[in-house]
Design a protein around this motif. Structure first.
Motif, PDB file in Angstrom:
ATOM      1  N   ALA A   1       0.846  -1.211   0.000  1.00  0.00           N
ATOM      2  CA  ALA A   1       0.000   0.000   0.000  1.00  0.00           C
ATOM      3  C   ALA A   1       0.872   1.247   0.000  1.00  0.00           C
ATOM      4  CB  ALA A   1      -0.924  -0.022   1.214  1.00  0.00           C
ATOM      5  N   ALA A   2       1.922   1.213   0.799  1.00  0.00           N
ATOM      6  CA  ALA A   2       2.814   2.376   0.863  1.00  0.00           C
ATOM      7  C   ALA A   2       3.534   2.572  -0.468  1.00  0.00           C
ATOM      8  CB  ALA A   2       3.825   2.193   1.992  1.00  0.00           C
ATOM      9  N   ALA A   3       3.947   1.450  -1.080  1.00  0.00           N
ATOM     10  CA  ALA A   3       4.672   1.552  -2.350  1.00  0.00           C
ATOM     11  C   ALA A   3       3.757   2.038  -3.475  1.00  0.00           C
ATOM     12  CB  ALA A   3       5.266   0.191  -2.706  1.00  0.00           C
ATOM     13  N   ALA A   4       2.515   1.591  -3.449  1.00  0.00           N
ATOM     14  CA  ALA A   4       1.587   1.969  -4.526  1.00  0.00           C
ATOM     15  C   ALA A   4       1.104   3.406  -4.349  1.00  0.00           C
ATOM     16  CB  ALA A   4       0.398   1.008  -4.559  1.00  0.00           C
ATOM     17  N   GLY A   5       0.895   3.800  -3.109  1.00  0.00           N
ATOM     18  CA  GLY A   5       0.415   5.155  -2.840  1.00  0.00           C
ATOM     19  C   GLY A   5      -1.079   5.283  -3.132  1.00  0.00           C
ATOM     20  N   GLY A   6      -1.752   6.091  -2.309  1.00  0.00           N
ATOM     21  CA  GLY A   6      -3.175   6.357  -2.551  1.00  0.00           C
ATOM     22  C   GLY A   6      -4.116   5.265  -2.071  1.00  0.00           C
ATOM     23  N   VAL A   7      -3.563   4.188  -1.522  1.00  0.00           N
ATOM     24  CA  VAL A   7      -4.413   3.130  -0.952  1.00  0.00           C
ATOM     25  C   VAL A   7      -3.831   2.741   0.405  1.00  0.00           C
ATOM     26  CG1 VAL A   7      -5.294   2.064  -3.078  1.00  0.00           C
ATOM     27  CG2 VAL A   7      -3.082   1.370  -2.203  1.00  0.00           C
ATOM     28  N   ASN A   8      -4.658   2.129   1.248  1.00  0.00           N
ATOM     29  CA  ASN A   8      -4.138   1.670   2.528  1.00  0.00           C
ATOM     30  C   ASN A   8      -4.210   0.147   2.616  1.00  0.00           C
ATOM     31  OD1 ASN A   8      -6.807   1.047   3.197  1.00  0.00           O
ATOM     32  ND2 ASN A   8      -7.170   3.107   3.994  1.00  0.00           N
TER      33      ASN A   8
ATOM     34  N   VAL B   1      -6.115   2.045 -10.364  1.00  0.00           N
ATOM     35  CA  VAL B   1      -5.610   1.647  -9.041  1.00  0.00           C
ATOM     36  C   VAL B   1      -4.966   0.261  -9.128  1.00  0.00           C
ATOM     37  CG1 VAL B   1      -6.288   1.060  -6.681  1.00  0.00           C
ATOM     38  CG2 VAL B   1      -7.260   3.079  -7.789  1.00  0.00           C
ATOM     39  N   ALA B   2      -5.638  -0.653  -9.827  1.00  0.00           N
ATOM     40  CA  ALA B   2      -5.109  -2.018  -9.955  1.00  0.00           C
ATOM     41  C   ALA B   2      -3.746  -1.995 -10.648  1.00  0.00           C
ATOM     42  CB  ALA B   2      -6.081  -2.889 -10.745  1.00  0.00           C
ATOM     43  N   GLU B   3      -3.647  -1.170 -11.669  1.00  0.00           N
ATOM     44  CA  GLU B   3      -2.390  -1.087 -12.418  1.00  0.00           C
ATOM     45  C   GLU B   3      -1.277  -0.534 -11.528  1.00  0.00           C
ATOM     46  OE1 GLU B   3      -0.988   1.279 -16.295  1.00  0.00           O
ATOM     47  OE2 GLU B   3      -3.009   0.455 -16.411  1.00  0.00           O
ATOM     48  N   ARG B   4      -1.637   0.472 -10.729  1.00  0.00           N
ATOM     49  CA  ARG B   4      -0.644   1.070  -9.831  1.00  0.00           C
ATOM     50  C   ARG B   4      -0.135   0.044  -8.810  1.00  0.00           C
ATOM     51  NH1 ARG B   4      -3.631   5.473  -8.083  1.00  0.00           N
ATOM     52  NH2 ARG B   4      -3.648   4.791  -5.925  1.00  0.00           N
ATOM     53  N   ILE B   5      -1.064  -0.738  -8.292  1.00  0.00           N
ATOM     54  CA  ILE B   5      -0.684  -1.749  -7.290  1.00  0.00           C
ATOM     55  C   ILE B   5       0.198  -2.815  -7.939  1.00  0.00           C
ATOM     56  CG2 ILE B   5      -1.551  -3.540  -5.750  1.00  0.00           C
ATOM     57  CD1 ILE B   5      -4.057  -1.769  -5.391  1.00  0.00           C
ATOM     58  N   LEU B   6      -0.203  -3.260  -9.135  1.00  0.00           N
ATOM     59  CA  LEU B   6       0.582  -4.302  -9.812  1.00  0.00           C
ATOM     60  C   LEU B   6       1.987  -3.800 -10.125  1.00  0.00           C
ATOM     61  CD1 LEU B   6      -2.099  -5.811 -12.221  1.00  0.00           C
ATOM     62  CD2 LEU B   6      -1.009  -6.942 -10.294  1.00  0.00           C
ATOM     63  N   ARG B   7       2.071  -2.519 -10.504  1.00  0.00           N
ATOM     64  CA  ARG B   7       3.391  -1.962 -10.805  1.00  0.00           C
ATOM     65  C   ARG B   7       4.238  -1.929  -9.526  1.00  0.00           C
ATOM     66  NH1 ARG B   7       2.491   3.316 -12.406  1.00  0.00           N
ATOM     67  NH2 ARG B   7       0.939   2.543 -13.859  1.00  0.00           N
TER      68      ARG B   7
END
Lengths: 161, 276
Positions: free
Chosen positions: A23-30, A48-54
């Protein structure tokens, strides 16, 4: 069909990150949201999913350490006699330096590189251990063998040739 | 010579367990696969198997299942979610409209049996019990929806609305889908299944498709424990009242509570009168 929930969980597990760290690495989610996404309770929107996967994509160094045995197995299929790991000249992500058996086919080096990249899902430069190549000689100074026990043992310069 | 009374077949005395059940079960299964689990290939295979078995077992059942299948395939062609962007609402709205219009048009002008109807003006006044039930539905929504939506976190499957413009679009979207649910699942699917199965069985089968659709829309976690009985109740209510207007009223009242809960869940200081 793999659901986005399964995909997110698998990516995080591959990365070795906790939900909180991801969550910290992706940013914007907890962490709670990552948990809801992974359990399929809440469907993240595409961005959001793409950001998390990245963010869950493992660093090449981490991916290397996690897949040592598989990389060595790929090497054995491509007449690779030894795999060394060295940090890139700019001090960034690692590179691989491989030695090939005299019986190696011309395509073994590229075949090894492609399979390793497919396995790790991150690009890792692969160099052939050529004594005449100055860049390789420079890399060999700080190279260590890739071994199944996690292999950070000291590099034997004699073995490197 | 005295006229003999006409004896109509009693639908609920038809045998529930026979080979005729197979196409209906496969149709429900395809709904679960298409919308609930999200495996399109599995869903289409089950749908095809439903139609093939129906064609072998009973030609009339096949014709009616084709109408339901047409609607289901149309719905499956678009992503079902609560995105309230104009483009997505137009795309999903078009698909939902077609999913109702195609079975209706084929039933009316191709089959010419006009089996799919939307009884709006029944000429019957709502009974006292029916009016009380509307109040009960609001109370039920108030008791269940905030707890379900907020404790599970599923409200995040609906967009965060805090601007008037987005709120209006969410309100329109929630109500439009609510009306469509009754047009397709109750007036089309349930009605067509009732022509071949006992009412209770037709209701059980349509409720699987109905609640699977709602799952894809965002009712995750233990949502089916809420939506499946709701779908059954809507089918049963339609059977009792024979009124689209009434079941839509029930649904929209429930959706009104849903809308208010969603606004509150995303903006906790607003509408702070829910208990959860």
């Amino acid at each position: 069909m793999i659901s986005i929930a399964q995909k997110l969980r698998a990516a995080r597990e591959r990365s070795g990150l906790t939900q909180e760290a991801l969550a910290a690495a992706a940013g914007g989610v907890n962490q709670a949201q990552i948990s809801l996404y992974e359990r399929g309770i809440v469907r993240p929107d595409d961005a959001v999913a793409e950001r998390i996967l990245r963010a869950a994509k493992p660093r090449p160094g981490v991916a290397l350490r996690r897949n040592t045995d598989r990389i060595l197995a790929i090497g054995s299929r491509h007449a690779v006699t030894r795999v060394l790991v060295a940090e890139a000249p700019d001090g960034g992500e690692p590179v691989l330096i491989v030695s090939l058996a005299p019986t190696a086919a011309p395509h073994d080096l590229s075949g090894f590189a492609v399979e390793v990249e497919d396995l790790l899902d991150v690009p890792i430069p692969v160099f052939l251990d050529e004594p005449g190549n100055a860049e390789v000689r420079e890399l060999l100074q700080r190279a260590t063998p890739l071994t199944e026990d996690g292999g950070d043992g000291p590099h034997d310069p004699r073995a490197a040739g | 010579m005295t006229a003999q009374p006409v004896v109509l077949p009693d639908r609920d005395r038809r045998p529930a367990v026979s080979w005729r059940l197979l196409p209906g079960v496969l149709l429900s299964l395809s709904g679960v696969l298409l919308y609930g689990i999200g495996t399109d290939v599995g869903g289409y295979v089950a749908l095809a198997a439903s139609l093939i078995t129906a064609a072998v077992i009973d030609r009339r059942l096949f014709k009616d299942l084709v109408l339901i299948a047409a609607g289901m395939i149309i719905i499956s062609a678009v992503p079902l979610d609560s995105d309230i962007s104009i483009g997505h609402m137009a795309q999903m709205g078009s698909a939902l409209a077609l999913a109702v219009l195609v079975p209706y048009a084929v039933s009316r002008w191709v089959y010419r049996d006009h089996s799919v109807r939307f009884p709006v003006n029944t000429g019957q006044r709502w009974s006292r019990a029916e009016r009380l039930y509307l109040v009960f539905i609001v109370a039920l929504g108030y008791a269940i929806l905030p707890f379900y939506m907020i404790s599970t976190g599923v409200y995040q499957n609906w967009p965060n609305v805090s601007e008037p413009d987005a709120m209006i679009r969410l309100f329109i979207g929630v109500n439009a889908v609510g009306i469509w649910d009754e047009l397709f699942f109750v007036c089309t699917t349930f009605t067509l299944l009732r022509r071949h199965y006992p009412d209770w069985l037709a209701n059980v089968l349509q409720a699987f498709v109905f609640s699977s659709f709602l799952w894809e829309l965002g009712y995750h976690a233990w949502g089916p424990l809420l939506t499946y009985p709701f779908a059954l109740l809507q089918g049963y209510t339609f059977k009792r009242t024979k009124s689209l207007t009434y079941v839509v009223s029930v649904h929209l009242l429930f959706d009104l509570v849903l809308f208010l809960v969603l606004v509150h869940a995303h903006n906790r200081q607003w509408l702070d009168f829910f208990v959860y």
